[in-house]
Enzyme design. Structure first.
Site, PDB file in Angstrom:
ATOM      1  CE1 TYR A 198      -2.732   7.893   3.668  1.00  0.00           C
ATOM      2  CE2 TYR A 198      -0.983   6.536   4.597  1.00  0.00           C
ATOM      3  CZ  TYR A 198      -1.951   6.761   3.630  1.00  0.00           C
ATOM      4  OH  TYR A 198      -2.137   5.829   2.641  1.00  0.00           O
TER       5      TYR A 198
ATOM      6  N   GLY B 102       0.844  -1.180   0.000  1.00  0.00           N
ATOM      7  CA  GLY B 102       0.000   0.000   0.000  1.00  0.00           C
ATOM      8  C   GLY B 102       0.881   1.233   0.000  1.00  0.00           C
ATOM      9  CB  CYS B 103       0.450   4.551   1.524  1.00  0.00           C
ATOM     10  SG  CYS B 103       1.346   6.111   1.668  1.00  0.00           S
ATOM     11  CG  PHE B 104       5.878   4.723  -1.243  1.00  0.00           C
ATOM     12  CD1 PHE B 104       5.526   5.979  -0.818  1.00  0.00           C
ATOM     13  CD2 PHE B 104       6.155   4.561  -2.590  1.00  0.00           C
ATOM     14  CE1 PHE B 104       5.465   7.061  -1.678  1.00  0.00           C
ATOM     15  CE2 PHE B 104       6.107   5.622  -3.471  1.00  0.00           C
ATOM     16  CZ  PHE B 104       5.754   6.885  -3.009  1.00  0.00           C
ATOM     17  CD1 TRP B 105       4.993   8.630   1.759  1.00  0.00           C
ATOM     18  CD2 TRP B 105       3.111   9.443   2.646  1.00  0.00           C
ATOM     19  NE1 TRP B 105       4.678   9.775   1.084  1.00  0.00           N
ATOM     20  CE2 TRP B 105       3.531  10.293   1.601  1.00  0.00           C
ATOM     21  CE3 TRP B 105       1.950   9.749   3.346  1.00  0.00           C
ATOM     22  CZ2 TRP B 105       2.815  11.440   1.249  1.00  0.00           C
ATOM     23  CZ3 TRP B 105       1.252  10.885   2.995  1.00  0.00           C
ATOM     24  CH2 TRP B 105       1.683  11.723   1.958  1.00  0.00           C
TER      25      TRP B 105
END
Length: 178
Positions: A160, A13-16
């Site tokens: 987030y 998913g979101c690499f952050w």
């Protein structure tokens, strides 16, 4: 890269949210956010988010397997994602946010398949484990503002991480087992 170092590539998913769990652990040399699995060379974030390039948001980890074995990386990877979701991760939807393990050699492929099978048998989830295990492809480093986002923008990252549902999911499914 040192001769004893190896690469591991994971889409979660979101690499952050995939950098912090691996970053700064013993044996981890670097964690880079980027794009892999697609057909466009040097894609931009906007191109990848359009779901027209075939790329996944991913992290590429350089690690010393003597200090931090690949099996331990796999265990940590599974604890960061919803491996039963085919449509993305948490509130990030679309192909670029799907999960995958990209193996760099046959040993990694075998270990990834064994870890997936063990997770399926564990009863940890009541739905099938759908995360694919795929051969590694070209990896393109994401734009600099995406690198180590959790350090550059800690307040936004935390909002987030919690707001997306990821933090709650991890706590619900793994709790103190991590």
């Amino acid at each position: 890269m040192d001769s004893k170092e190896q690469l591991a590539t994971f889409a979660g998913g979101c690499f952050w949210c995939m950098v912090k769990p691996f970053d700064e652990l013993p044996g981890i040399k670097s964690v880079i956010s980027g794009y892999t699995g697609g057909t466009v060379e040097n894609p931009t974030y906007q191109q990848v988010c359009s779901d027209t390039t075939g790329h996944y948001e991913a992290v590429q980890i350089t690690f010393d397997p003597e200090t931090f074995p690949y099996e331990k990386l796999l265990e940590l990877f599974w604890q960061q994602i919803d491996p039963t979701d085919t449509g993305g991760q948490f509130y990030d939807r679309g192909q670029s946010y799907q999960t995958a393990i990209f193996y760099h050699d046959e040993v990694q492929k075998r270990l990834a398949e064994e870890s997936k099978h063990a997770l399926e048998k564990s009863g940890q989830f009541n739905k099938p484990i759908v995360t694919p295990i795929l051969p590694a492809k070209a990896f393109y480093r994401a734009e600099e503002y995406h690198q180590h986002y959790y350090k550059k923008n800690p307040a936004h990252y935390e909002r987030y991480h919690i707001g997306s549902g990821r933090a709650g999911f991890i706590q619900q499914h793994w709790g103190d087992k991590k």
